[in-house]
Design an enzyme around this catalytic site. Structure first.
Site, mmCIF file in Angstrom:
data_model
loop_
_atom_site.group_PDB
_atom_site.id
_atom_site.type_symbol
_atom_site.label_atom_id
_atom_site.label_comp_id
_atom_site.label_asym_id
_atom_site.label_seq_id
_atom_site.Cartn_x
_atom_site.Cartn_y
_atom_site.Cartn_z
ATOM 1 N N CYS A 280 131.471 103.505 41.240
ATOM 2 C CA CYS A 280 132.260 104.294 40.288
ATOM 3 C C CYS A 280 131.822 105.764 40.253
ATOM 4 C CB CYS A 280 132.217 103.685 38.895
ATOM 5 S SG CYS A 280 130.570 103.314 38.269
ATOM 6 N N ASP B 279 139.631 106.682 34.985
ATOM 7 C CA ASP B 279 138.712 105.566 35.198
ATOM 8 C C ASP B 279 138.626 105.216 36.685
ATOM 9 O OD1 ASP B 279 137.249 103.215 35.134
ATOM 10 O OD2 ASP B 279 138.203 102.501 33.291
ATOM 11 N N HIS C 77 137.189 102.708 37.986
ATOM 12 C CA HIS C 77 137.019 101.269 38.189
ATOM 13 C C HIS C 77 138.326 100.566 38.537
ATOM 14 C CE1 HIS C 77 133.770 102.617 35.439
ATOM 15 N NE2 HIS C 77 133.025 101.827 36.199
#
Length: 470
Positions: free
Chosen positions: A303, A427, A429
């Site tokens: 990440c 994000d 992820h």
């Protein structure tokens, strides 16, 4: 070299592209004679563009315009007095069959300017008998110069503009562009070598028009600083940001990016409504980098790498650097090169944090960063002023790492009077496809409250700083 400034408020845009062949025979290497011959060739090109053989074809449609034949238009349902916005009904979309019939599908409303793309073409046949060819032979040393000139003109149109009015303005801009190409080519000509001038369109800060600039092809941005400084002075721009680098050229809404990454998904979001609040956002263009892209399975450990790639894409797409976004291995190798990691780190699946992001930005891009420490997530709500100032002054994406997670902060909505705050989070992820609707609807790019952060975890933020260059 500025060609034209088209006032438009960025409404709909007529854009004509094509190529013109520049061919001339030089009987002498004398500079004055060469310039005279090239100028005469450009004069012939301008005459050709303003002749009855000039044709403008609306892309993905059956619409053809002869701008110099009293503005003749086909199909017959159209006329010179038809409003330009009617042309959208004739343009086929990817979902429609290509046919000669008018599309019944209504255009989807969008905040981005709609573009009507046209091809510049020339009639190659002429009515009447052709003259007999005449051949003559001369023995003389000469030089044949030949190159292709890229034509790219824009005219911004309003809802009341007719096809006739837009076509006439396009021809005027095209003629001016050829004059500017001539001056630019003569300026950069060496011996019998021609440097082709390439057009780029720029939208300047707080401007409502596009500016067209020519740069000599094959000459890197690093060698064009003097020309950019002249442009900054002409448009009264500060000399600490690269407004006129090629990477900052205006991206038309109907053009897709070839690398497959989504750009600026946050623009599809609605800003949160805070009492007496203001929104402070990332400035410019970035690419969304996340898990499982580039045929790389980094689910569960990459990440921070992806957040770093998003930041690197921002510096690339603002023209600060010309190198491509680094891969995971290149990031790891950079950390080995600066002495932060052992050689065995390259090719591993080890996490990195904000300090490593800071080190890689400095090593690979020459970019410095500030580190902001937050001892526990519950304190993130008090960081509105610092983040607002960052997005106002630097405008770069911010990497934040805490615990085993990393995210990218793209902005804040913050009220100085009430202290209320929302964070715009990208994000890394996410593991799905490049689907903007999924990414925004499911919150992979979205506004989050202070509760988004783990109240007991510590966080470090890496705030990249803009280089002061043009």
């Amino acid at each position: 070299m500025v060609v034209d400034t088209q006032p438009c408020d960025l409404g709909d845009i007529f854009r004509v592209r094509g190529s013109l062949e520049l061919k001339c025979l030089l009987d002498s290497t004398d500079v004055a004679l060469k310039q005279k011959t090239i100028s005469r060739t450009f004069e012939n090109l301008r005459s050709h563009v303003n002749s009855e053989s000039c044709v403008l074809r609306v892309r993905d449609s059956p619409v053809i315009i002869w701008p110099n034949q009293s503005v003749h238009v086909t199909p017959k349902e159209l006329s010179p007095s038809t409003l330009c916005e009617a042309l959208h009904q004739w343009i086929q979309t990817d979902e429609q069959e290509i046919s000669g019939k008018k599309s019944k599908k209504k255009s989807k409303k969008s905040s981005a300017p709609r573009v009507i793309n046209l091809n510049l073409m020339m009639d190659v046949t002429k009515p009447g008998p052709l003259p007999a060819p005449v051949l003559c032979r001369t023995i003389q040393k000469s030089y044949f110069l030949s190159t292709t000139l890229p034509v790219d003109c824009v005219v911004c149109i309003s809802s009341t503009d007719t096809i006739k009015a837009a076509s006439e303005r396009l021809l005027e801009v095209l003629t001016n562009q050829l004059c500017e190409m001539e001056r630019d080519m003569l300026r950069h000509m060496t011996g019998t070598t021609l440097t082709v001038p390439e057009p780029f369109h720029f939208l300047l800060p707080e401007a409502k028009d596009l500016v067209t600039v020519f740069y000599p092809s094959g000459v890197p941005d690093s060698q064009l600083e003097t020309q950019r400084k002249e442009l900054h002075r002409r448009f009264k721009l500060p000399e600490d940001r690269p407004y006129f680098r090629r990477a900052n050229a205006y991206h038309f809404a109907n053009e897709s990016y070839q690398d497959g990454y989504l750009r600026n998904p946050h623009l599809a979001l609605t800003h949160p409504n805070l009492d007496d609040g203001k929104v402070y956002l990332v400035q410019g263009v970035y690419s969304y980098h996340h898990y499982m892209q580039d045929r790389m399975d980094d689910n569960g450990w990459g990440c921070a790498y992806r957040s770093l790639q998003t930041i690197c894409s921002w510096f690339q797409q603002q023209g600060y650097v010309e190198r491509r976004v680094p891969t995971h291995k290149e990031i790891q190798q950079a950390l080995v090169d600066v002495g932060d990691k052992q050689a065995s780190f390259v090719g591993s699946r080890q996490w990195i944090g904000s300090f490593e992001v800071h080190a890689v930005l400095n090593q690979l891009l020459g970019v410095t960063s500030k580190i902001m420490f937050v001892s526990q997530g519950s304190e993130m709500a008090s960081k509105g002023r610092e983040l607002a100032n960052h997005f106002l002054s630097e405008g770069t994406p911010v990497m934040i790492g805490g615990g085993v997670l990393a995210h990218t902060i793209l902005g804040v909505a913050w009220s100085e009077t009430t202290g209320m705050i929302r964070f715009l989070i990208l994000d890394p992820h996410y593991t799905g496809a490049e689907d903007l609707h999924v990414i925004t609807d499911k919150g992979w790019c979205g506004w989050k409250g202070p509760e988004f952060w783990d109240a007991t975890a510590y966080y470090n933020m890496c705030l990249p700083q803009r280089p002061k260059v043009i």
